[in-house]
Design an enzyme around this catalytic site. Structure first.
Site, mmCIF file in Angstrom:
data_model
loop_
_atom_site.group_PDB
_atom_site.id
_atom_site.type_symbol
_atom_site.label_atom_id
_atom_site.label_comp_id
_atom_site.label_asym_id
_atom_site.label_seq_id
_atom_site.Cartn_x
_atom_site.Cartn_y
_atom_site.Cartn_z
ATOM 1 N N PHE A 150 0.831 -1.271 -0.135
ATOM 2 C CA PHE A 150 0.087 0.152 0.104
ATOM 3 C C PHE A 150 0.816 0.992 0.049
ATOM 4 O O PHE A 150 0.377 2.299 -0.342
ATOM 5 C CB PHE A 150 -0.675 -0.047 1.262
ATOM 6 C CG PHE A 150 -0.101 0.299 2.423
ATOM 7 C CD1 PHE A 150 -0.279 1.918 2.703
ATOM 8 C CD2 PHE A 150 0.148 -0.358 3.424
ATOM 9 C CE1 PHE A 150 0.501 2.470 3.852
ATOM 10 C CE2 PHE A 150 0.988 0.112 4.507
ATOM 11 C CZ PHE A 150 0.983 1.421 4.748
ATOM 12 N N LYS A 174 -1.105 -7.093 -9.249
ATOM 13 C CA LYS A 174 -2.149 -7.430 -8.111
ATOM 14 C C LYS A 174 -1.669 -6.164 -7.108
ATOM 15 O O LYS A 174 -0.761 -6.446 -6.214
ATOM 16 C CB LYS A 174 -1.809 -8.813 -7.723
ATOM 17 C CG LYS A 174 -3.161 -9.279 -6.638
ATOM 18 C CD LYS A 174 -3.605 -8.479 -5.651
ATOM 19 C CE LYS A 174 -2.844 -8.364 -4.149
ATOM 20 N NZ LYS A 174 -3.367 -7.568 -3.410
ATOM 21 N N GLU A 177 -4.910 -3.825 -1.868
ATOM 22 C CA GLU A 177 -6.399 -3.475 -1.961
ATOM 23 C C GLU A 177 -6.726 -2.297 -1.007
ATOM 24 O O GLU A 177 -8.011 -1.766 -1.015
ATOM 25 C CB GLU A 177 -7.127 -4.747 -1.239
ATOM 26 C CG GLU A 177 -6.840 -5.236 0.247
ATOM 27 C CD GLU A 177 -5.820 -6.210 0.170
ATOM 28 O OE1 GLU A 177 -4.578 -5.859 -0.479
ATOM 29 O OE2 GLU A 177 -5.548 -7.019 0.982
ATOM 30 N N CYS A 282 9.545 1.824 3.676
ATOM 31 C CA CYS A 282 10.360 0.792 3.995
ATOM 32 C C CYS A 282 11.884 1.251 4.209
ATOM 33 O O CYS A 282 12.765 0.680 4.769
ATOM 34 C CB CYS A 282 10.379 -0.345 2.890
ATOM 35 S SG CYS A 282 11.188 0.333 1.313
#
Ligand code: NAD
Length: 499
Positions: A150, A174, A177, A282
């Site tokens: 995300f 992908k 979400e 990160c």
């Protein structure tokens, strides 16, 4: 009414058919802004079928033409930059200025991938034997997939699909979400740029979609970015199914502050790298390691007012230093870590847990937190918190400071602040971490170098972007050719050598 999102398969928006949806929030207000369909195995399969059918013609398109699609895409992203950044900031929570940085760092990898005619060149040896020439070539893998987190919903999808598509592969993305709109918008811009249908597909979903990707026999390679437990899972399952897999995971990035460092620069660096994007990077610095008591006391004295005065605001505010966290659950998780730190005996000098933003009471905000006297045995030191929380671990000597990031289970990024060239050189050479900054707090390499951590921050052999991305998304074929002028009469029964 929340918008209903879709998948993007075969160049078209496709309604979800699984009957399962996820909520997409705007963290700055706390409202549900959209519903994202969560794909079933069959929906993933439909995307793979489209990709598989389209890929051979794309691989046969000459590399300059493939590069031109990416050139046009860069123009289109620039045209729609404000719209993309606004959507990204609203769904993720980061500020619009930071969202523009997210998009730009992705575009820089697209710029790198435009060099594909050169990057994919093979090697040639004339006269390797009598009448013998040898050459090697790089060929695309076929259908490949990317599973992304995300926290960089523009940058990381572009890091994955740009080099993969430039190499002649078809791609299944992908995305997370939690903020899927920008990846969908980018896929549509690739189509507008001239990409044939089926070459870039976006399948939204959760574990079910990820497992379908990992088990699909027609997907040759998977690139993943996200938390370490899921990175390890994806790596293990993908490899067991015979795929080429690279997975980038979590981090605990240290910044060492030597006694001779410019303290004002070091504090500016820590504030930006520790609290920017609410610490949801990160490469965020989450541990500061001042060397020597005097350095530590001065650092703390300067940090406290800076952390107390951080400006937290809605993502759309041009004045905010950072915005809300991504979800209510994640906000709670970060607050729980702060409570745990207090319990473990660390000294909480600034507590941002009770921060409330007037007019945005339902948003997922918290203020900056600062811990002193954190020690390596504490969970707040060992685990990734992924929030606006900075821990100070005091080291007595340079050797002790060098050991801390080197022995930590994560090894993504690390920085040292010093004016001493010898110390900096020694540190860069010896530290057991993948990306090192010298007076640079977030040492994210530029697009033409590779990006990747060590230890439990990455699984697999090759890094992302830079030359490794071309190696990851291609396979090498080596051809040995001999022409009749080089052929001696008679059968050969002994293995040919160059003796
Ligand atoms: P996450 O691991 O929760 O999710 C990443 C992806 O995995 C998403 O697409 C998600 O849908 C999928 N996923 C989640 N749970 C799954 C499950 N049980 N099975 C299969 N798939 C699953 O990560 P996140 O919260 O989206 O992102 C934050 C994490 O990513 C942090 O740990 C951060 O350090 C890391 N990160 C690493 C890098 C890097 O390059 N090392 C870059 C950015 C973010």
């Amino acid at each position: 009414m929340a918008d209903e999102l879709y998948h993007f398969i075969g160049g078209k928006r496709v309604k979800g058919t699984s009957g399962r949806f996820g909520d997409v929030y705007w963290p700055m207000t706390g409202e549900v802004a959209a519903r994202v369909p969560l794909a079933s195995k069959e929906e993933v399969r439909a995307a793979v079928e489209n990709a598989k059918a389209a890929q051979p013609a794309w691989a046969a398109t000459n590399p300059q033409r493939r590069a031109r699609v990416l050139m046009k895409f860069i123009e289109l992203v620039a045209r729609d930059n404000d719209k993309l950044a606004d959507k990204l900031a609203r769904e993720h929570g980061k500020t619009i200025a930071d969202a523009k940085g997210d998009i730009q760092r992705g575009i820089e990898v697209v710029e790198f991938a435009i060099g594909i005619p050169h990057l994919m060149k093979g090697e040639f040896t004339e006269g390797a034997g009598p009448g013998i020439d040898i050459y090697s070539m790089r060929q695309p893998l076929g259908v490949v997939a990317g599973i992304t987190p995300f926290n960089f919903p523009a940058m990381i999808p572009m890091w994955k699909f740009a080099p993969a598509i430039a190499c002649g592969n078809a791609f299944i993305l992908k995305p997370s979400e939690r903020d899927p709109s920008v990846p969908l918008m980018l896929a549509e811009l690739m189509m507008e740029a001239g990409l044939p249908p089926g070459i870039l597909n976006v399948v939204n979903g959760d574990k079910e979609a990820v497992d379908a990707i990992l088990d699909d026999p027609d997907i040759a390679a998977v690139g993943f970015v996200g938390s370490t437990p899921i990175a390890e899972y994806v790596y293990t399952r993908g490899c067991a199914n015979g795929k080429r897999v690279q997975c980038f995971g979590g981090a605990k990035n240290h910044m060492i502050i030597m006694p001779d460092a410019d303290m004002n620069q070091a504090v500016d660096a820590l504030i930006g790298a520790g609290y920017g994007s609410a610490g949801e990077r990160c490469m965020a610095v989450s541990v500061a390691v001042p060397v020597g008591e005097k350095t530590a006391d001065l650092l703390i004295e300067k940090l406290i007012p800076r952390v107390e005065n951080l400006k937290i605001g809605p993502s759309t505010s041009p004045d905010a230093d950072f915005g809300p966290l991504v979800t209510k659950e994640h906000l709670q998780r970060v607050k729980d870590y702060v409570a745990l730190g207090v319990q473990e005996g660390a000294k909480l000098l600034v507590d941002g847990r009770n921060f409330k933003l007037q007019g945005y009471e339902n948003g997922f905000y918290m203020g900056g937190c600062l811990f002193d006297e954190v020690t390596p045995n504490m969970r707040i030191y060992k685990e990734e918190i992924f929030g606006p929380v900075l821990s100070v671990v005091r080291a007595k000597t340079y050797e002790e400071a060098l050991r801390l990031p080197s022995e930590h289970e994560y090894g993504n990024g690390v920085a040292i602040f010093t004016r001493d060239g010898d110390t900096a050189r020694d540190f860069a050479s010896k530290v057991n971490v993948g990306m090192v900054g010298i007076n640079v707090p977030i040492p994210v390499p530029l697009a033409y170098y590779t990006f990747g951590g060590w230890k439990r921050s990455a699984f697999g052999d090759l890094n992302q972007h830079g030359p490794d991305s071309i190696r990851f998304y291609t396979k090498t074929k080596t051809v040995t050719s001999r022409w009749p002028s080089g052929v001696k009469e008679g059968a050969e029964f002994v293995i040919p050598t160059m003796k």
